[in-house]
Design a protein around this motif. Structure first.
Motif, PDB file in Angstrom:
ATOM      1  N   ALA A  50       0.823  -1.205   0.000  1.00 33.14           N
ATOM      2  CA  ALA A  50       0.000   0.000   0.000  1.00 33.14           C
ATOM      3  C   ALA A  50       0.860   1.260   0.000  1.00 33.14           C
ATOM      4  O   ALA A  50       0.515   2.262  -0.639  1.00 33.14           O
ATOM      5  CB  ALA A  50      -0.939  -0.006   1.209  1.00 33.14           C
ATOM      6  N   THR A  51       1.974   1.234   0.696  1.00 31.34           N
ATOM      7  CA  THR A  51       2.875   2.384   0.729  1.00 31.34           C
ATOM      8  C   THR A  51       3.503   2.614  -0.642  1.00 31.34           C
ATOM      9  O   THR A  51       3.578   3.740  -1.139  1.00 31.34           O
ATOM     10  CB  THR A  51       3.975   2.170   1.780  1.00 31.34           C
ATOM     11  OG1 THR A  51       3.366   1.971   3.056  1.00 31.34           O
ATOM     12  CG2 THR A  51       4.904   3.367   1.843  1.00 31.34           C
ATOM     13  N   ASP A  52       3.965   1.520  -1.284  1.00 29.80           N
ATOM     14  CA  ASP A  52       4.570   1.638  -2.606  1.00 29.80           C
ATOM     15  C   ASP A  52       3.557   2.153  -3.633  1.00 29.80           C
ATOM     16  O   ASP A  52       3.914   2.894  -4.558  1.00 29.80           O
ATOM     17  CB  ASP A  52       5.111   0.285  -3.070  1.00 29.80           C
ATOM     18  CG  ASP A  52       6.318  -0.167  -2.248  1.00 29.80           C
ATOM     19  OD1 ASP A  52       6.881   0.682  -1.537  1.00 29.80           O
ATOM     20  OD2 ASP A  52       6.662  -1.362  -2.323  1.00 29.80           O
ATOM     21  N   ALA A  53       2.274   1.746  -3.474  1.00 34.35           N
ATOM     22  CA  ALA A  53       1.260   2.141  -4.452  1.00 34.35           C
ATOM     23  C   ALA A  53       0.886   3.608  -4.340  1.00 34.35           C
ATOM     24  O   ALA A  53       0.408   4.206  -5.306  1.00 34.35           O
ATOM     25  CB  ALA A  53       0.013   1.270  -4.286  1.00 34.35           C
ATOM     26  N   GLY A  54       1.065   4.188  -3.168  1.00 34.74           N
ATOM     27  CA  GLY A  54       0.755   5.599  -2.973  1.00 34.74           C
ATOM     28  C   GLY A  54      -0.704   5.887  -3.225  1.00 34.74           C
ATOM     29  O   GLY A  54      -1.601   5.161  -2.805  1.00 34.74           O
ATOM     30  N   GLY A  55      -0.964   6.957  -4.002  1.00 33.35           N
ATOM     31  CA  GLY A  55      -2.325   7.407  -4.216  1.00 33.35           C
ATOM     32  C   GLY A  55      -3.147   6.521  -5.117  1.00 33.35           C
ATOM     33  O   GLY A  55      -4.369   6.648  -5.165  1.00 33.35           O
ATOM     34  N   SER A  56      -2.506   5.611  -5.856  1.00 31.20           N
ATOM     35  CA  SER A  56      -3.277   4.733  -6.739  1.00 31.20           C
ATOM     36  C   SER A  56      -3.867   3.539  -6.009  1.00 31.20           C
ATOM     37  O   SER A  56      -4.745   2.858  -6.530  1.00 31.20           O
ATOM     38  CB  SER A  56      -2.393   4.249  -7.893  1.00 31.20           C
ATOM     39  OG  SER A  56      -1.275   3.520  -7.404  1.00 31.20           O
ATOM     40  N   GLY A  57      -3.387   3.272  -4.813  1.00 23.70           N
ATOM     41  CA  GLY A  57      -3.915   2.166  -4.038  1.00 23.70           C
ATOM     42  C   GLY A  57      -3.478   0.815  -4.568  1.00 23.70           C
ATOM     43  O   GLY A  57      -2.894   0.707  -5.652  1.00 23.70           O
TER      44      GLY A  57
END
Length: 532
Positions: free
Chosen positions: A478-485
């Motif tokens: 989730a952290t790596d995905a950032g705003g895209s989720g």
């Protein structure tokens, strides 16, 4: 001259060893665990009223001539007050039980041969009455009420009694087999030798064992009432009820018997399911393949989080080996058929959005309406209803904590937090979520996002295993995905690649949402909770 198996019977262990050897002498059994199991079950018939349950024995085989009747005959040679029933009415059975309890304080051991004829494909009132009696008689205290005499006084007749049944495979009701230890008998191969069976000679061999068990039961009965057994790891609920009387007897016998009984228990409880799966379970299994989440399918494509109903219907009907084109009176799988079957597993069609626009379909995770769960999704159903690990995947000590990266029915780190923003720590282990590098992704320390209840001022929260590694994987993704989720499919794939099983992934993610660690949108994509 009778070659006695009763010489030197001084202890319960001696008696159990003798029964094991004697049963193996006269019949070919499917594995090394069956004869010890039968010995323990026979012993339990001599003290059956000491226990809360009396497990059923079901001898099953696909064809006749596989030794089922012989097995019942051997049980009759050593069980307490064996009664082989032929076309007996339910009234005769419960009156027989009542008389035996009044006379001797113990119920008889009821033996039913050709039970498949009783429980045929078309139930009759008589067969349903018998099934109800056998189901109720599994637990102590069960009775049937009947009006007696001219005044029609209500009389309670006890129905608790040990029962062994034999019949062709596939004809025994599930309500009986789930209360039973099922022995899958096989025809004897050419060249497999057994001792020729003559009832009078065989029974005479066990006279001393029967005498010992009669005397032992008088001494041991009251002690058995207050004894509890430590069951093998993962044996819970109904299987634990079924096996506890036998494990208690094995513990009383000592020697190799405590270990032998638990090995047998694991062998039977964790054996692969041999009965044909129900339509619902088969449907769940094939949908898991269609969506790319089958852990045993090496050819699976990238797993998907959602699937349109129309696409799922089309792909299922193309699975010719499963025969979905022939269901529903030849109409094949339809949206209505899917909805009707899957609703029983708390899986329902939801609104989805994909490259084709908006539509109806299914998802692997939980969906919410008005802040409340609307349906649980496929991950929950797959984890609950598809086959559990077999005995070959479980360690010698029965600890399945390394199987597929989890123990059966384990408590997640957030089990106490659903509906609340607090997390209850557990002392089940000393592991702390710090840094872990499961794949090649950038690792985010969980230290910065734990302590949801604001009770520890930024200190690392101890999270009980085995789900702590899953938490770390989800947080990193989730952290790596950032705003895209991050979607269901990615989470499931990451967890499956790291632990060997993705069935807990979405459950843990949803518990993290409830705990306030993650956010989830209406497309079931997860984001790290924004902090001030």
């Amino acid at each position: 001259m009778v070659n006695s198996h009763s010489d030197g019977i001084n202890t319960l262990a001696d008696a159990l060893d003798s029964i094991t050897e004697w049963v193996s002498k006269y019949t070919v059994l499917p594995d090394a665990y069956t004869a010890p199991t039968l010995a323990l079950w026979v012993a339990h018939t001599h003290v059956s009223t000491a226990f809360y349950t009396t497990p059923r024995i079901v001898a099953s085989s696909p064809v006749a001539g596989s030794g089922k009747t012989r097995l019942l005959e051997l049980i009759a040679g050593v069980a307490y007050m064996p009664k082989q029933t032929v076309n007996s009415s339910t009234a005769a059975i419960y009156r027989r039980i009542n008389k035996a309890l009044a006379d001797d304080g113990l119920p008889p051991t009821l033996l039913y041969d050709e039970a498949d004829a009783l429980f045929g494909p078309r139930p009759t009132p008589q067969s349903e009455d018998m099934r109800a009696l056998l189901n109720a008689g599994y637990k102590a205290g069960a009775t049937v009420d009947r009006c007696e005499g001219d005044s029609h006084d209500v009389v309670e007749f006890p129905v608790f009694a040990p029962v062994a049944l034999a019949g062709l495979a596939g004809h025994m009701p599930d309500t009986i087999t789930t209360r039973a230890i099922t022995i899958e008998m096989k025809k004897r191969r050419r060249g497999e030798k057994i001792t020729p069976y003559r009832e009078r000679t065989a029974y005479a061999e066990m006279a001393g064992v029967r005498e010992f068990l009669t005397a032992w039961s008088r001494r041991a009965h009251d002690d058995m009432k207050t004894t509890e057994a430590t069951m093998p790891h993962g044996v819970e609920d109904r299987p634990a009820e079924v096996w506890e009387p036998l494990v208690i007897i094995a513990d009383a016998a000592g020697g190799h018997w405590p270990a032998t009984a638990r090995d047998a228990c694991r062998s039977f409880v964790f054996a692969p399911e041999k009965r044909p799966p129900s339509t619902g379970v088969e449907l769940l299994s094939d949908i898991r393949k269609v969506m790319g989440h089958d852990p045993d399918d090496d050819t699976a494509l990238v797993p998907v989080d959602t699937i349109r109903t129309s696409e799922l219907v089309e792909k299922l009907n193309k699975m010719t080996e499963s025969g979905w084109r022939d269901v529903d009176s030849g109409r094949g799988v339809s949206p209505r058929f899917l909805s009707r079957i899957l609703s029983g597993y708390d899986v329902r069609p939801v609104s989805i959005r994909d490259s084709l626009g908006s539509g109806k379909g299914y998802t692997t995770g939980v969906t919410y309406k008005h802040g409340k769960p609307f349906q649980s999704g496929f991950f929950d159903a797959w984890g609950r209803y598809l086959p559990t690990p077999s005995i070959s995947e479980i360690g010698d000590n029965g600890d399945s904590s390394d199987v597929a990266g989890q123990t059966p029915q384990t408590l997640s780190p957030f089990a106490e937090s659903v509906g609340d923003t607090s997390v209850t720590s557990s002392a089940t282990g000393d592991k702390k979520v710090t840094e872990n590098k499961p794949l090649n992704s950038t690792v985010t320390s969980v230290t910065d996002v734990t302590d949801f209840s604001n009770s520890g001022e930024g200190k690392t929260t101890e999270v009980p295993h085995p789900d702590d590694d899953i938490v770390t994987l989800i947080v990193n993704a989730a952290t790596d995905a950032g705003g895209s989720g991050v979607g269901h499919g990615v989470i499931g794939k990451l967890v499956r690649e790291a632990t060997g099983d993705g069935s807990r992934a979405l459950a843990v993610a949803d518990e993290m949402v409830a705990a306030g660690l993650l956010d989830v949108d209406d497309q079931n994509r997860y984001y790290m909770k924004e902090t001030a």
